[in-house]
Write a protein that holds these residues in place. Structure first.
Motif, PDB file in Angstrom:
ATOM      1  N   ALA A  30      18.907   1.997  46.391  1.00 53.22           N
ATOM      2  CA  ALA A  30      19.173   1.907  47.825  1.00 53.22           C
ATOM      3  C   ALA A  30      19.055   3.274  48.479  1.00 53.22           C
ATOM      4  CB  ALA A  30      20.572   1.320  48.057  1.00 53.22           C
ATOM      5  N   ARG A  88      29.631   0.371  51.644  1.00 52.75           N
ATOM      6  CA  ARG A  88      28.240   0.765  51.890  1.00 52.75           C
ATOM      7  C   ARG A  88      27.359  -0.455  52.122  1.00 52.75           C
ATOM      8  NH1 ARG A  88      27.267   2.856  47.402  1.00 52.75           N
ATOM      9  NH2 ARG A  88      27.490   5.083  47.829  1.00 52.75           N
ATOM     10  N   ALA A  89      27.516  -1.472  51.304  1.00 51.39           N
ATOM     11  CA  ALA A  89      26.707  -2.682  51.459  1.00 51.39           C
ATOM     12  C   ALA A  89      26.957  -3.328  52.817  1.00 51.39           C
ATOM     13  CB  ALA A  89      27.019  -3.666  50.336  1.00 51.39           C
ATOM     14  N   LEU A  92      25.182  -1.318  55.562  1.00 51.79           N
ATOM     15  CA  LEU A  92      23.731  -1.487  55.524  1.00 51.79           C
ATOM     16  C   LEU A  92      23.312  -2.885  55.973  1.00 51.79           C
ATOM     17  CD1 LEU A  92      22.944   0.465  52.242  1.00 51.79           C
ATOM     18  CD2 LEU A  92      22.261   1.088  54.563  1.00 51.79           C
ATOM     19  N   ILE A  93      24.108  -3.881  55.639  1.00 45.61           N
ATOM     20  CA  ILE A  93      23.816  -5.234  56.119  1.00 45.61           C
ATOM     21  C   ILE A  93      23.906  -5.270  57.640  1.00 45.61           C
ATOM     22  CG2 ILE A  93      24.694  -7.607  56.201  1.00 45.61           C
ATOM     23  CD1 ILE A  93      25.516  -7.249  53.260  1.00 45.61           C
ATOM     24  N   ALA A  96      20.850  -3.419  59.116  1.00 48.16           N
ATOM     25  CA  ALA A  96      19.622  -4.220  59.018  1.00 48.16           C
ATOM     26  C   ALA A  96      19.613  -5.338  60.052  1.00 48.16           C
ATOM     27  CB  ALA A  96      19.490  -4.790  57.608  1.00 48.16           C
ATOM     28  N   LEU A 176      15.117  -2.370  55.698  1.00 44.83           N
ATOM     29  CA  LEU A 176      16.546  -2.086  55.603  1.00 44.83           C
ATOM     30  C   LEU A 176      17.303  -3.250  54.974  1.00 44.83           C
ATOM     31  CD1 LEU A 176      17.170  -0.296  59.014  1.00 44.83           C
ATOM     32  CD2 LEU A 176      17.410   0.712  56.735  1.00 44.83           C
ATOM     33  N   ALA A 177      16.811  -4.472  55.171  1.00 46.54           N
ATOM     34  CA  ALA A 177      17.429  -5.633  54.519  1.00 46.54           C
ATOM     35  C   ALA A 177      17.284  -5.542  52.998  1.00 46.54           C
ATOM     36  CB  ALA A 177      16.799  -6.928  55.039  1.00 46.54           C
ATOM     37  N   ALA A 180      19.843  -3.100  51.873  1.00 49.46           N
ATOM     38  CA  ALA A 180      21.163  -3.732  51.869  1.00 49.46           C
ATOM     39  C   ALA A 180      21.345  -4.626  50.647  1.00 49.46           C
ATOM     40  CB  ALA A 180      21.353  -4.546  53.155  1.00 49.46           C
ATOM     41  N   ALA A 183      22.120  -2.423  47.744  1.00 49.37           N
ATOM     42  CA  ALA A 183      23.495  -1.937  47.847  1.00 49.37           C
ATOM     43  C   ALA A 183      24.484  -3.031  47.451  1.00 49.37           C
ATOM     44  CB  ALA A 183      23.773  -1.462  49.271  1.00 49.37           C
ATOM     45  N   LEU A 184      24.179  -4.266  47.826  1.00 49.05           N
ATOM     46  CA  LEU A 184      25.036  -5.381  47.439  1.00 49.05           C
ATOM     47  C   LEU A 184      25.011  -5.580  45.927  1.00 49.05           C
ATOM     48  CD1 LEU A 184      26.877  -7.564  48.621  1.00 49.05           C
ATOM     49  CD2 LEU A 184      24.879  -9.057  48.788  1.00 49.05           C
TER      50      LEU A 184
END
Length: 334
Positions: A30, A88-89, A92-93, A96, A176-177, A180, A183-184
């Protein structure tokens, strides 16, 4: 350095180590994609926009990183790493979704998101690194560290090129998705590490006095001070020109801002090759190495600046990556 070595494959039989690799892989993947995507997206605001976003992310991370280590000492890395990964996830979600729904994002909003992510990184990075000796058996620690270094270097190699390809194919929102999602995945990995059981950590002193004593010790020891000053200077003088100048050069000279990913991919390839040289370099300490490394990095940056095409720029970046990959491991070992 060989992930196919029998000893290094044996560590994968440990379930906690596998989960740690999953978590760290998602985190590094990520990060490798994000730094390029933030640069390419911010380029809509010109060089000033790129600078603002990178500074907004980098300054909080640099300033708060030592205090992030104190947080891990106080609350335990096994608890801090999953929590920061989830945060963080979520960020980022949200980022996105905002870009996808609105079709873009302003430089101030992007800088604010970068600043929040920088704060999270300052807390999460020490925690994830502290998990390594807590999770890995002592006799496999070297192999686990090698595996993590390999994951990071592969991210440096693949991440920029993948980010450029995603940006060109599906735009910044879709790219960006993907970040994310990685990161997830990292958050899931850290939660699984926590659930698999991590030995309790010994309490450590986290007072500001202890922190300042550590700084004084490092500064008074010449063998520590000189590499630290060199690394700080390299980060200050090289990262900005490569990221900001490289993005502008890719768009204005090469005709496509996404080509920055290929230049940075060259750096990742050189870094991966440098890891193969690192053990020999680390085994023979020489105080001249920082100076030689600094000169090589400077020459590499000059090569990027005057590169007539993206292939030449990527080759110069690969030389810089070779120096960083070899000398960084040597610095840590020494």
């Amino acid at each position: 350095f060989s992930l196919c070595d029998t000893r290094e494959m044996d560590v994968l039989r440990d379930r906690r180590v596998r989960r740690l690799f999953l978590a760290v892989g998602g985190e590094y993947g990520a990060e490798a994609l994000l730094v390029v995507l933030l640069t390419l997206t911010a380029l809509d605001g010109g060089p000033g926009g790129v600078t603002a976003v990178l500074v907004a992310q980098g300054v909080p991370r640099a300033v708060l990183l030592p205090f992030g280590g104190m947080v891990s000492d106080r609350f335990g890395a096994a608890r801090v790493a999953p929590l920061t990964a989830v945060v963080r996830a979520a960020i980022l979600i949200g980022l996105a979704l905002a870009v996808i729904v609105s079709g873009g994002i302003s430089i101030p909003a992007l800088a604010m998101a970068g600043a929040v992510l920088g704060i999270v990184d300052a807390v999460s990075y020490p925690a994830s690194m502290a998990l390594v000796p807590a999770v890995a058996p002592r006799d496999t620690l070297a192999q686990v560290n090698t595996g993590i270094s390999g994951i990071e270097s592969v991210g440096d190699l693949v991440g920029p090129v993948a980010a450029a390809g995603l940006y060109a194919a599906i735009g910044s929102g879709g790219a960006l998705a993907v970040v994310a999602a990685l990161a997830l995945l990292s958050a899931v990995g850290f939660v699984l590490v926590l659930r698999s059981g991590v030995p309790s950590e010994e309490p450590s002193e986290i007072s500001p006095r202890a922190f300042l004593e550590g700084i004084r010790f490092a500064w008074r020891d010449e063998e520590i001070r000189r590499p630290l000053v060199g690394l700080a200077a390299a980060g200050l003088l090289l990262i900005g020109p490569v990221m900001v100048g490289g993005a502008v050069m890719a768009e204005e000279r090469f005709g496509d801002r996404a080509l920055l990913g290929y230049v940075l991919g060259g750096f990742g390839a050189g870094s991966l090759a440098g890891l193969a040289l690192a053990p020999r370099l680390a085994a023979r300490y020489s105080p001249a190495v920082p100076s030689v490394a600094g000169i090589a990095l400077g020459l590499g940056l000059v090569g990027i600046s005057f590169a007539p095409g993206v292939a030449w720029a990527a080759a110069a970046a690969a030389m810089m990556g070779l120096v960083v990959g070899a000398s960084w491991v040597a610095f840590v070992t020494w």
